[in-house]
Scaffold this motif. Sequence first.
Motif, PDB file in Angstrom:
ATOM      1  N   SER A   4       0.820  -1.208   0.000  1.00  0.00           N
ATOM      2  CA  SER A   4       0.000   0.000   0.000  1.00  0.00           C
ATOM      3  C   SER A   4       0.850   1.253   0.000  1.00  0.00           C
ATOM      4  CB  SER A   4      -0.890   0.031   1.243  1.00  0.00           C
ATOM      5  OG  SER A   4      -1.715  -1.092   1.302  1.00  0.00           O
ATOM      6  N   GLU A   5       0.254   2.311  -0.549  1.00  0.00           N
ATOM      7  CA  GLU A   5       0.879   3.618  -0.491  1.00  0.00           C
ATOM      8  C   GLU A   5      -0.222   4.650  -0.233  1.00  0.00           C
ATOM      9  OE1 GLU A   5       1.219   4.893  -5.114  1.00  0.00           O
ATOM     10  OE2 GLU A   5       2.625   3.350  -4.458  1.00  0.00           O
ATOM     11  N   ASP A   6       0.158   5.767   0.339  1.00  0.00           N
ATOM     12  CA  ASP A   6      -0.809   6.821   0.621  1.00  0.00           C
ATOM     13  C   ASP A   6      -1.347   7.400  -0.675  1.00  0.00           C
ATOM     14  OD1 ASP A   6      -0.446   6.547   3.357  1.00  0.00           O
ATOM     15  OD2 ASP A   6       1.160   8.029   3.411  1.00  0.00           O
ATOM     16  N   GLY A  14      -7.999   6.603   1.428  1.00  0.00           N
ATOM     17  CA  GLY A  14      -6.662   7.062   1.755  1.00  0.00           C
ATOM     18  C   GLY A  14      -5.517   6.218   1.240  1.00  0.00           C
ATOM     19  N   LEU A  15      -5.815   5.088   0.586  1.00  0.00           N
ATOM     20  CA  LEU A  15      -4.753   4.170   0.190  1.00  0.00           C
ATOM     21  C   LEU A  15      -4.891   3.700  -1.244  1.00  0.00           C
ATOM     22  CD1 LEU A  15      -4.802   1.837   3.309  1.00  0.00           C
ATOM     23  CD2 LEU A  15      -3.198   3.678   2.855  1.00  0.00           C
ATOM     24  N   PHE A  16      -3.758   3.428  -1.849  1.00  0.00           N
ATOM     25  CA  PHE A  16      -3.676   2.678  -3.098  1.00  0.00           C
ATOM     26  C   PHE A  16      -2.975   1.375  -2.748  1.00  0.00           C
ATOM     27  CE2 PHE A  16      -3.093   6.653  -6.035  1.00  0.00           C
ATOM     28  CZ  PHE A  16      -4.394   7.025  -5.783  1.00  0.00           C
ATOM     29  N   GLY A  17      -3.258   0.297  -3.452  1.00  0.00           N
ATOM     30  CA  GLY A  17      -2.534  -0.945  -3.237  1.00  0.00           C
ATOM     31  C   GLY A  17      -3.366  -2.155  -3.612  1.00  0.00           C
ATOM     32  N   GLY A  39      -7.960   4.333  -4.561  1.00  0.00           N
ATOM     33  CA  GLY A  39      -8.353   5.517  -3.818  1.00  0.00           C
ATOM     34  C   GLY A  39      -9.665   6.097  -4.292  1.00  0.00           C
ATOM     35  N   ASN A  40      -9.857   6.255  -5.591  1.00  0.00           N
ATOM     36  CA  ASN A  40     -11.124   6.731  -6.154  1.00  0.00           C
ATOM     37  C   ASN A  40     -11.838   5.628  -6.927  1.00  0.00           C
ATOM     38  OD1 ASN A  40     -10.885   9.312  -5.204  1.00  0.00           O
ATOM     39  ND2 ASN A  40      -9.867  10.074  -7.029  1.00  0.00           N
ATOM     40  N   GLY A  41     -11.236   4.489  -7.003  1.00  0.00           N
ATOM     41  CA  GLY A  41     -11.827   3.389  -7.749  1.00  0.00           C
ATOM     42  C   GLY A  41     -11.091   2.104  -7.465  1.00  0.00           C
ATOM     43  N   TYR A  42     -11.514   1.073  -8.150  1.00  0.00           N
ATOM     44  CA  TYR A  42     -10.919  -0.243  -7.947  1.00  0.00           C
ATOM     45  C   TYR A  42     -10.990  -1.040  -9.235  1.00  0.00           C
ATOM     46  CZ  TYR A  42     -15.737  -1.802  -7.761  1.00  0.00           C
ATOM     47  OH  TYR A  42     -17.045  -2.055  -8.088  1.00  0.00           O
ATOM     48  N   ASN A  43     -10.249  -2.129  -9.256  1.00  0.00           N
ATOM     49  CA  ASN A  43     -10.265  -3.048 -10.388  1.00  0.00           C
ATOM     50  C   ASN A  43     -10.026  -4.452  -9.838  1.00  0.00           C
ATOM     51  OD1 ASN A  43     -10.013  -4.439 -12.772  1.00  0.00           O
ATOM     52  ND2 ASN A  43      -8.024  -3.591 -13.291  1.00  0.00           N
ATOM     53  N   TRP A  44     -10.987  -5.331 -10.037  1.00  0.00           N
ATOM     54  CA  TRP A  44     -10.776  -6.727  -9.657  1.00  0.00           C
ATOM     55  C   TRP A  44      -9.764  -7.339 -10.626  1.00  0.00           C
ATOM     56  CZ3 TRP A  44     -12.239  -9.586  -5.600  1.00  0.00           C
ATOM     57  CH2 TRP A  44     -13.276  -9.109  -4.787  1.00  0.00           C
ATOM     58  N   LEU A  45      -8.633  -7.774 -10.115  1.00  0.00           N
ATOM     59  CA  LEU A  45      -7.639  -8.460 -10.949  1.00  0.00           C
ATOM     60  C   LEU A  45      -7.937  -9.950 -11.016  1.00  0.00           C
ATOM     61  CD1 LEU A  45      -4.363  -6.723  -9.757  1.00  0.00           C
ATOM     62  CD2 LEU A  45      -5.764  -6.208 -11.767  1.00  0.00           C
ATOM     63  N   HIS A  46      -8.530 -10.470  -9.943  1.00  0.00           N
ATOM     64  CA  HIS A  46      -8.877 -11.893  -9.931  1.00  0.00           C
ATOM     65  C   HIS A  46     -10.092 -12.102  -9.038  1.00  0.00           C
ATOM     66  CE1 HIS A  46      -8.067 -16.153 -10.545  1.00  0.00           C
ATOM     67  NE2 HIS A  46      -8.495 -16.305  -9.314  1.00  0.00           N
ATOM     68  N   THR A  47     -11.222 -12.384  -9.651  1.00  0.00           N
ATOM     69  CA  THR A  47     -12.427 -12.731  -8.897  1.00  0.00           C
ATOM     70  C   THR A  47     -12.455 -14.239  -8.730  1.00  0.00           C
ATOM     71  OG1 THR A  47     -13.874 -13.138 -10.790  1.00  0.00           O
ATOM     72  CG2 THR A  47     -13.629 -10.830 -10.063  1.00  0.00           C
ATOM     73  N   LEU A  48     -13.429 -14.718  -8.018  1.00  0.00           N
ATOM     74  CA  LEU A  48     -13.598 -16.166  -7.898  1.00  0.00           C
ATOM     75  C   LEU A  48     -14.836 -16.619  -8.670  1.00  0.00           C
ATOM     76  CD1 LEU A  48     -12.828 -16.661  -4.093  1.00  0.00           C
ATOM     77  CD2 LEU A  48     -11.262 -16.394  -6.001  1.00  0.00           C
ATOM     78  N   ALA A  49     -15.262 -15.805  -9.626  1.00  0.00           N
ATOM     79  CA  ALA A  49     -16.509 -16.047 -10.358  1.00  0.00           C
ATOM     80  C   ALA A  49     -16.565 -17.420 -11.017  1.00  0.00           C
ATOM     81  CB  ALA A  49     -16.730 -14.952 -11.406  1.00  0.00           C
ATOM     82  N   TYR A  93       2.418  -2.326  -8.122  1.00  0.00           N
ATOM     83  CA  TYR A  93       2.894  -1.979  -6.781  1.00  0.00           C
ATOM     84  C   TYR A  93       3.978  -2.984  -6.395  1.00  0.00           C
ATOM     85  CZ  TYR A  93      -1.315   0.826  -6.626  1.00  0.00           C
ATOM     86  OH  TYR A  93      -2.287   1.736  -6.920  1.00  0.00           O
ATOM     87  N   THR A  94       5.174  -2.501  -6.169  1.00  0.00           N
ATOM     88  CA  THR A  94       6.292  -3.395  -5.857  1.00  0.00           C
ATOM     89  C   THR A  94       6.740  -3.282  -4.408  1.00  0.00           C
ATOM     90  OG1 THR A  94       7.874  -1.735  -6.614  1.00  0.00           O
ATOM     91  CG2 THR A  94       7.133  -3.364  -8.234  1.00  0.00           C
ATOM     92  N   ALA A  95       6.289  -2.256  -3.710  1.00  0.00           N
ATOM     93  CA  ALA A  95       6.657  -2.060  -2.305  1.00  0.00           C
ATOM     94  C   ALA A  95       5.539  -1.279  -1.634  1.00  0.00           C
ATOM     95  CB  ALA A  95       7.972  -1.292  -2.195  1.00  0.00           C
ATOM     96  N   GLY A  96       5.554  -1.256  -0.325  1.00  0.00           N
ATOM     97  CA  GLY A  96       4.549  -0.520   0.431  1.00  0.00           C
ATOM     98  C   GLY A  96       4.268  -1.214   1.739  1.00  0.00           C
ATOM     99  N   TYR A  97       3.302  -0.697   2.450  1.00  0.00           N
ATOM    100  CA  TYR A  97       3.006  -1.241   3.766  1.00  0.00           C
ATOM    101  C   TYR A  97       1.718  -2.061   3.751  1.00  0.00           C
ATOM    102  CZ  TYR A  97       0.396   3.174   3.869  1.00  0.00           C
ATOM    103  OH  TYR A  97      -0.410   4.222   3.557  1.00  0.00           O
ATOM    104  N   ILE A  98       1.461  -2.728   4.861  1.00  0.00           N
ATOM    105  CA  ILE A  98       0.262  -3.537   5.037  1.00  0.00           C
ATOM    106  C   ILE A  98      -0.767  -2.691   5.774  1.00  0.00           C
ATOM    107  CG2 ILE A  98      -0.684  -5.565   6.213  1.00  0.00           C
ATOM    108  CD1 ILE A  98       2.117  -6.839   5.791  1.00  0.00           C
ATOM    109  N   ALA A  99      -2.006  -2.751   5.343  1.00  0.00           N
ATOM    110  CA  ALA A  99      -3.074  -1.997   5.988  1.00  0.00           C
ATOM    111  C   ALA A  99      -4.307  -2.887   6.107  1.00  0.00           C
ATOM    112  CB  ALA A  99      -3.401  -0.745   5.178  1.00  0.00           C
TER     113      ALA A  99
END
Length: 153
Positions: A4-6, A14-17, A39-49, A93-99
Amino acid sequence: LFRSEDAPDSAFSGLFGYMVKLDPQAQRRWTGGIFVDYGNGYNWLHTLADDPQAQAAEKPGPDWNRLRIEAIGDIITVWLNGVPTAHLRDDRYTAGYIALKIHFMNTGDPAQQARTLRYRHARIITEKPARFTTPSPLPLIDARDDQEITYFR
């Protein structure tokens, strides 16, 4: 979330990741799927559909569920209670923190607000993580070019 990143102040969240979703909705049951939070949206990269075995892996409360998340280089692999749920390649995202992000707390629904979420036995391995990898039987999905975004507003 992990790696995650701010997000900028203009973002809805408040987060991207990357997020491994806890998603026990009866109509979906995608716990263990991965999406990118922008932060303003999302994208499912892998659903379980298309994976009934992964959809059935979540235990109902009060039983404990166990998530295993491996993020080594650009390969992300997830298991829920020993069942593989996601296996993908992505490098945004190659680095960041856990949230820990909880969506249901501000819904105004008293039943949702009364829910309890607990974590135990969390382990984070940073030294020689390849020693602890588990091969996934799922095909590797290349999500690097998947730039679709669903916006919140």
